[in-house]
Design an enzyme around this catalytic site. Structure first.
Site, PDB file in Angstrom:
ATOM      1  N   GLY A 240     -17.434  13.361  61.032  1.00  0.00           N
ATOM      2  CA  GLY A 240     -17.060  12.866  59.712  1.00  0.00           C
ATOM      3  C   GLY A 240     -18.135  13.174  58.693  1.00  0.00           C
ATOM      4  N   SER A 241     -18.210  12.352  57.684  1.00  0.00           N
ATOM      5  CA  SER A 241     -19.142  12.578  56.584  1.00  0.00           C
ATOM      6  C   SER A 241     -20.554  12.148  56.954  1.00  0.00           C
ATOM      7  CB  SER A 241     -18.691  11.795  55.345  1.00  0.00           C
ATOM      8  OG  SER A 241     -18.801  10.400  55.592  1.00  0.00           O
ATOM      9  N   GLY A 245     -22.107   8.966  59.195  1.00  0.00           N
ATOM     10  CA  GLY A 245     -23.156   9.105  60.193  1.00  0.00           C
ATOM     11  C   GLY A 245     -24.321   8.168  59.960  1.00  0.00           C
ATOM     12  N   GLU A 262     -21.413  14.946  64.338  1.00  0.00           N
ATOM     13  CA  GLU A 262     -21.020  16.190  63.666  1.00  0.00           C
ATOM     14  C   GLU A 262     -20.640  15.805  62.244  1.00  0.00           C
ATOM     15  OE1 GLU A 262     -21.457  19.030  64.859  1.00  0.00           O
ATOM     16  OE2 GLU A 262     -21.465  18.829  67.033  1.00  0.00           O
ATOM     17  N   CYS A 296     -15.537  21.663  58.143  1.00  0.00           N
ATOM     18  CA  CYS A 296     -16.961  21.372  58.011  1.00  0.00           C
ATOM     19  C   CYS A 296     -17.756  22.674  57.947  1.00  0.00           C
ATOM     20  CB  CYS A 296     -17.449  20.495  59.143  1.00  0.00           C
ATOM     21  SG  CYS A 296     -16.995  21.081  60.774  1.00  0.00           S
TER      22      CYS A 296
END
Length: 506
Positions: A240-241, A245, A262, A296
């Site tokens: 995700g963003s 994280g 990630e 991404c």
């Protein structure tokens, strides 16, 4: 023109064909259901009821782990083999559902399922290759070695843009490693998760194993937070963003769990004066406009040598003018919709800020195909005077910022001067430039490519990045080690008891 009603009907057909429950289509909003929608029209497909309490699901995962972890790894590979075969059978149906729910064009939807099949093939081979080391010991009559053991329960939290492939990267490796899995998919793409779970349960049945080795939780953010905070979850793999994280990592660390993150990417391509421009233009256009810029690994920045920058801008602008934009279900479409209104707002806001920073839009930048109901935009090229703050920010939309450089040192400095460190590329026919870019003094990203764009990784290599991208590695190479625990063993087969470092005691 496809209507939301048509999409609802087709979604139910696809779910049924894959053995999944399609009752969502007939549900009515009662305040408790999770809304499912399609970015193709922006309309609501139906409603899903949230899953059981995450704690109960983890209870089942813990119980299943006790047995699953004792199964020999090559036998564990059997369920992965069955999963791969079923995915082959349902590739077109699942790929179409990915297109409906995530907005990917037909070939990308099918390609995502092919990626799942590929990682299953990888996992079957991996199940016979979980190697440890034999280590030289200083003590006579002793042997030292490493073993790898199952870790425990793995929580997999995925994003909308790869709604099924990222689950497979994690789950296949975790299952082969002897772990059990609990999956919390994005609230934006729950139906593809329902389909995959149904396929997995069929695979488990064929393999004769407990289907609770891999479970699904449908829910909102709080369901993911419950997994993050549960001390019985040994590893949280979250995609995700960067903002997400920053919340996940310290919460898992506080309970001494493991994370595999990630997160964001702000990927660049350096274009050398020796670059093959025909190849370069094709590579840039796919990397920047593919998936409507919602990977991404999507290309966000182009750093072109000052001697060819004008030519490159002209050629890219011409290519962008010919991109077919529309429903991803049409085979001629190359650019589908943004996932939702929030993504569109981010696109508009970024372009406005770039203009305030002195940027000039030379291609795209407008909303199109409004009659379809979704948020379709023209991929944009913005020529920037330098790397301003908006350029350093990842906008999940098809925007590339184009800048110029005079020498390779300057280009690499620009390339690395962002918080993210996922994927990178250089277009050059100069061997020295290519090797410099791949060296420790070059790209600071987890992925570095030559003469291909930053987007489109194969499963054989470890996938992930550095800095604010999170440092995690998934998929191929030795990424499997993240899902296991290491044990160093020393065996004394002598009748003596020599101590290490020459220590004498008794």
């Amino acid at each position: 023109m496809t209507s939301t009603s048509d999409l609802t009907t087709r979604t139910a057909e696809l779910l049924t064909a894959m053995g999944a429950d399609a009752s969502f289509a007939a549900a009515t909003p009662d305040g408790a259901g999770l809304v499912t929608s399609s970015p193709i029209t922006g309309g609501t497909l139906g409603y899903l009821q949230p899953s059981a309490d995450p704690s109960t699901v983890v209870d089942d995962a813990v119980a299943a782990f006790r047995t699953w972890s004792t199964v020999p790894a090559p036998v564990r590979g059997g369920v992965v083999r069955e999963l791969g075969e079923l995915l082959r059978e349902h590739k077109d149906a699942l790929g179409e559902l990915v297109s409906i729910e995530a907005g990917k064009i037909v070939s990308e939807g099918r390609g995502e399922v092919q990626e799942m099949i590929d990682i299953c093939d990888f996992g079957v081979g991996l199940s016979r290759q979980l190697y440890g080391n034999t280590i030289a010991t200083e003590r006579p009559g002793h042997r030292m070695m490493e073993q790898w053991h199952p870790l425990g329960v793995v929580a997999v939290i995925t994003a909308f843009n790869f709604p099924v492939a990222v689950w497979s990267w994690n789950t296949v490796l975790a299952l082969v490693a002897g772990d059990t899995v609990v999956w919390k998919p994005s609230e934006k793409t729950p139906l593809t998760a329902v389909a995959v779970q149904a396929i997995f349960e069929q695979a488990a049945d064929r393999a004769g194993v407990d289907p609770k080795i891999a479970q699904l939780i449908i829910g909102e953010r709080d369901a993911g937070e419950a997994l993050v905070d549960d001390p019985r979850v040994a590893l949280v793999s979250a995609t995700g963003s960067t903002r997400m994280g920053r919340e996940v990592a310290p919460r898992v660390a506080q309970r001494f769990g493991r994370v595999l993150l990630e997160l964001g990417g702000n990927n660049a391509a350096i274009v050398s004066p020796t670059a093959d421009l025909d190849l370069t233009v094709r590579g840039i256009v796919f990397s920047a406009a593919g998936t409507a810029g919602q990977r991404c690994t999507s290309l966000r920045r182009v750093i072109a040598h000052e001697s060819i920058v004008d030519t490159l801008v002209d050629r890219l602008s011409s290519a962008y003018a010919t991109l077919p934009i529309g429903s991803p279900l049409e085979t001629t479409t190359l650019v589908g919709p943004l996932i939702d209104e929030a993504a569109y707002d981010g696109y508009v806001s970024a372009l406005e800020q770039a203009a305030r920073d002195g940027g000039k839009v030379v291609a795209g930048g407008e909303r199109v195909a409004e009659e379809l109901g979704g948020y379709y935009v023209q991929p944009a090229i913005v020529v920037m005077p330098g790397q301003t703050e908006i350029v350093k920010h990842e906008t999940f939309a098809p925007i590339i910022y184009l800048m110029s450089y005079s020498d390779l040192d300057e280009a690499i400095a620009l390339h690395n001067d962002v918080p993210q460190g996922l994927s990178s590329s250089i277009f050059t026919t100069d061997l020295r430039e290519a090797e410099r870019f791949l060296s420790a003094a070059g790209s600071d990203c987890g992925i570095a490519n030559v003469n291909i764009g930053p987007s489109g990784a194969e499963i054989g290599g470890a996938f992930g990045g550095e800095k604010e991208t999170g440092g995690g590695r998934e998929s191929g190479s030795d990424a499997w080690k993240s899902y296991m625990r290491r044990s160093t063993n020393t065996v004394n087969y002598s009748s003596e008891l020599p101590l290490a470092q020459g220590v004498e005691f008794l």
